[in-house]
Design an enzyme around this catalytic site. Structure first.
Site, PDB file in Angstrom:
ATOM      1  N   SER A  77      15.177  22.768  -2.871  1.00 32.77           N
ATOM      2  CA  SER A  77      15.204  21.880  -4.030  1.00 32.77           C
ATOM      3  C   SER A  77      13.815  21.279  -4.295  1.00 32.77           C
ATOM      4  O   SER A  77      13.404  21.122  -5.452  1.00 32.77           O
ATOM      5  CB  SER A  77      16.254  20.799  -3.765  1.00 32.77           C
ATOM      6  OG  SER A  77      16.396  19.987  -4.866  1.00 32.77           O
ATOM      7  N   GLU A 167      13.992   7.052  -3.335  1.00 30.58           N
ATOM      8  CA  GLU A 167      14.712   6.865  -4.598  1.00 30.58           C
ATOM      9  C   GLU A 167      16.079   6.244  -4.332  1.00 30.58           C
ATOM     10  O   GLU A 167      16.825   6.723  -3.477  1.00 30.58           O
ATOM     11  CB  GLU A 167      14.906   8.191  -5.338  1.00 30.58           C
ATOM     12  CG  GLU A 167      15.521   7.965  -6.716  1.00 30.58           C
ATOM     13  CD  GLU A 167      15.978   9.234  -7.409  1.00 30.58           C
ATOM     14  OE1 GLU A 167      15.441   9.545  -8.473  1.00 30.58           O
ATOM     15  OE2 GLU A 167      16.899   9.905  -6.896  1.00 30.58           O
ATOM     16  N   GLU A 182      30.437  16.160 -13.723  1.00 33.66           N
ATOM     17  CA  GLU A 182      29.553  16.793 -14.721  1.00 33.66           C
ATOM     18  C   GLU A 182      28.659  17.828 -14.037  1.00 33.66           C
ATOM     19  O   GLU A 182      28.466  18.934 -14.538  1.00 33.66           O
ATOM     20  CB  GLU A 182      28.710  15.715 -15.405  1.00 33.66           C
ATOM     21  CG  GLU A 182      27.888  16.229 -16.564  1.00 33.66           C
ATOM     22  CD  GLU A 182      26.423  16.466 -16.218  1.00 33.66           C
ATOM     23  OE1 GLU A 182      25.691  16.903 -17.105  1.00 33.66           O
ATOM     24  OE2 GLU A 182      26.013  16.242 -15.061  1.00 33.66           O
TER      25      GLU A 182
HETATM   26  P1  0O2 Z   1      19.610  15.727  -6.540  1.00 39.50           P
HETATM   27  O1  0O2 Z   1      20.140  16.789  -5.663  1.00 39.50           O
HETATM   28  O2  0O2 Z   1      20.687  14.834  -7.132  1.00 39.50           O
HETATM   29  O3  0O2 Z   1      18.504  14.954  -5.926  1.00 39.50           O
HETATM   30  P2  0O2 Z   1      13.635  15.263 -12.912  1.00 39.50           P
HETATM   31  O4  0O2 Z   1      14.619  15.413 -14.057  1.00 39.50           O
HETATM   32  O5  0O2 Z   1      14.337  15.293 -11.575  1.00 39.50           O
HETATM   33  O6  0O2 Z   1      12.504  16.220 -12.988  1.00 39.50           O
HETATM   34  P3  0O2 Z   1      12.980  12.537 -12.298  1.00 39.50           P
HETATM   35  O7  0O2 Z   1      12.248  11.487 -13.074  1.00 39.50           O
HETATM   36  O8  0O2 Z   1      12.595  12.772 -10.879  1.00 39.50           O
HETATM   37  O9  0O2 Z   1      12.917  13.878 -13.115  1.00 39.50           O
HETATM   38  O10 0O2 Z   1      14.442  12.234 -12.213  1.00 39.50           O
HETATM   39  P4  0O2 Z   1      15.533  11.538 -13.123  1.00 39.50           P
HETATM   40  O11 0O2 Z   1      15.829  12.365 -14.337  1.00 39.50           O
HETATM   41  O12 0O2 Z   1      15.222  10.093 -13.319  1.00 39.50           O
HETATM   42  O13 0O2 Z   1      16.727  11.674 -12.112  1.00 39.50           O
HETATM   43  C1  0O2 Z   1      16.942  12.825 -11.356  1.00 39.50           C
HETATM   44  C2  0O2 Z   1      18.221  12.679 -10.552  1.00 39.50           C
HETATM   45  O14 0O2 Z   1      19.170  11.886 -11.288  1.00 39.50           O
HETATM   46  C3  0O2 Z   1      18.879  14.014 -10.365  1.00 39.50           C
HETATM   47  O15 0O2 Z   1      18.450  14.527  -9.157  1.00 39.50           O
HETATM   48  C4  0O2 Z   1      20.358  13.667 -10.341  1.00 39.50           C
HETATM   49  O16 0O2 Z   1      20.731  13.167  -9.064  1.00 39.50           O
HETATM   50  C5  0O2 Z   1      20.441  12.531 -11.321  1.00 39.50           C
HETATM   51  N1  0O2 Z   1      20.645  12.978 -12.705  1.00 39.50           N
HETATM   52  C6  0O2 Z   1      19.766  12.853 -13.717  1.00 39.50           C
HETATM   53  N2  0O2 Z   1      20.288  13.331 -14.869  1.00 39.50           N
HETATM   54  C7  0O2 Z   1      21.533  13.746 -14.588  1.00 39.50           C
HETATM   55  C8  0O2 Z   1      22.604  14.324 -15.370  1.00 39.50           C
HETATM   56  O17 0O2 Z   1      22.493  14.548 -16.573  1.00 39.50           O
HETATM   57  N3  0O2 Z   1      23.762  14.606 -14.702  1.00 39.50           N
HETATM   58  C9  0O2 Z   1      23.933  14.373 -13.367  1.00 39.50           C
HETATM   59  N4  0O2 Z   1      25.103  14.691 -12.819  1.00 39.50           N
HETATM   60  N5  0O2 Z   1      22.937  13.836 -12.595  1.00 39.50           N
HETATM   61  C10 0O2 Z   1      21.766  13.526 -13.189  1.00 39.50           C
HETATM   62  P5  0O2 Z   1      18.145  16.079  -8.967  1.00 39.50           P
HETATM   63  O18 0O2 Z   1      16.694  16.232  -8.660  1.00 39.50           O
HETATM   64  O19 0O2 Z   1      18.669  16.854 -10.130  1.00 39.50           O
HETATM   65  O20 0O2 Z   1      18.938  16.519  -7.729  1.00 39.50           O
END
Ligand code: 0O2
Length: 228
Positions: A77, A167, A182
């Site tokens: 990831s 985070e 979702e």
């Molecule tokens: P994991 O496995 O959950 O850690 P990015 O979009 O990641 O490049 P940023 O600024 O790092 O940019 O992150 P952002 O968008 O503030 O938040 C990223 C994390 O928020 C995601 O982690 C998800 O956990 C959650 N998230 C954000 N948007 C959504 C969404 O539309 N649906 C769901 N279910 N979760 C969301 P990762 O990295 O995807 O993975």
């Protein structure tokens, strides 16, 4: 309740086949260090949250925390995120560009509990908020709702004190239910995820926003705007 989710960077994730180049070996060793350092920062932040959770459980009637989940981002990831952002997969780039190697989810009971927890976390002198995104006041286009904080967490290791980002995603039980399903529907199920599904999920998210406000009002004993 504390839940450590799968997804730590394990040594076997980076087992080295014969023919591994010196650069790959360096990356593999670096990943062990990344894993150790971020795991340590995660432990420090989780321990603080656990102390607060224990305090509410033992001293007060109401706890803002329903449960806590935490995880270290998997190597795959991390690599995928760096590549998506246009960076090479290097140890330096992980430290510079990835803020969520260590991640904690605090699932709260009520909407106000989220902002109360934010106040408690910022009040401690140990943690500083370096970045904040309020997807509750401004939900994402998908409908995603949560409060995201990046905390600067100090850890003491043999070389001295290091500060690392952790985070923290704060959300209600209802927001967590939406986000889990979702994610499952969009990325994991075999069905084709259509634009119509996306619209329906946004409507579900709006409904969840309403439900969270109403649950909060019931808890506070506020009168509803409709007849009951
Ligand atoms: P994991 O496995 O959950 O850690 P990015 O979009 O990641 O490049 P940023 O600024 O790092 O940019 O992150 P952002 O968008 O503030 O938040 C990223 C994390 O928020 C995601 O982690 C998800 O956990 C959650 N998230 C954000 N948007 C959504 C969404 O539309 N649906 C769901 N279910 N979760 C969301 P990762 O990295 O995807 O993975």
């Amino acid at each position: 309740m504390l839940i450590e989710k799968h997804g730590s960077i394990r040594l076997r994730d980076i087992s080295l086949p014969s023919g591994t180049t010196p650069e790959q070996q360096e990356l593999a060793h670096g990943m062990v260090r990344v894993n150790h350092l971020y795991r340590s920062a995660l432990k420090v932040a989780v321990a603080q949250l656990e102390i607060l959770d224990d305090e509410f459980a033992t001293m007060y009637e109401h706890s803002p925390i329903h449960h806590i989940e935490y995880r270290i981002k998997t190597l795959d990831s991390i690599a995928e995120k760096l590549t998506r952002q246009g960076y090479e997969v290097t140890i330096d780039n992980i430290f510079t560009h990835i803020q969520d190697v260590a991640g904690i989810r605090v699932i709260c009971n009520y909407l106000d509990d989220i902002y109360y927890m934010r106040r408690l976390l910022t009040r401690t002198e140990s943690f500083r908020i370096t970045r904040e995104a309020d997807y509750i006041k401004n939900p994402k286009d998908t409908g995603y709702r949560s409060l995201h904080l990046i905390l600067d967490v100090p850890i003491v290791i043999s070389e001295g004190t290091l500060h690392l980002p952790v985070e923290v995603q704060l959300r209600t039980i209802a927001m967590d239910m939406w986000a889990s399903l979702e994610h499952e529907l969009r990325y994991k199920s075999d069905r084709n995820f259509s634009e119509n599904d996306a619209v329906r999920l946004r409507l579900c998210s709006d409904a969840i926003g309403e439900i969270d406000r109403e649950m909060q009002n019931i808890y506070l004993g506020e009168k509803p705007e409709y007849e009951v």
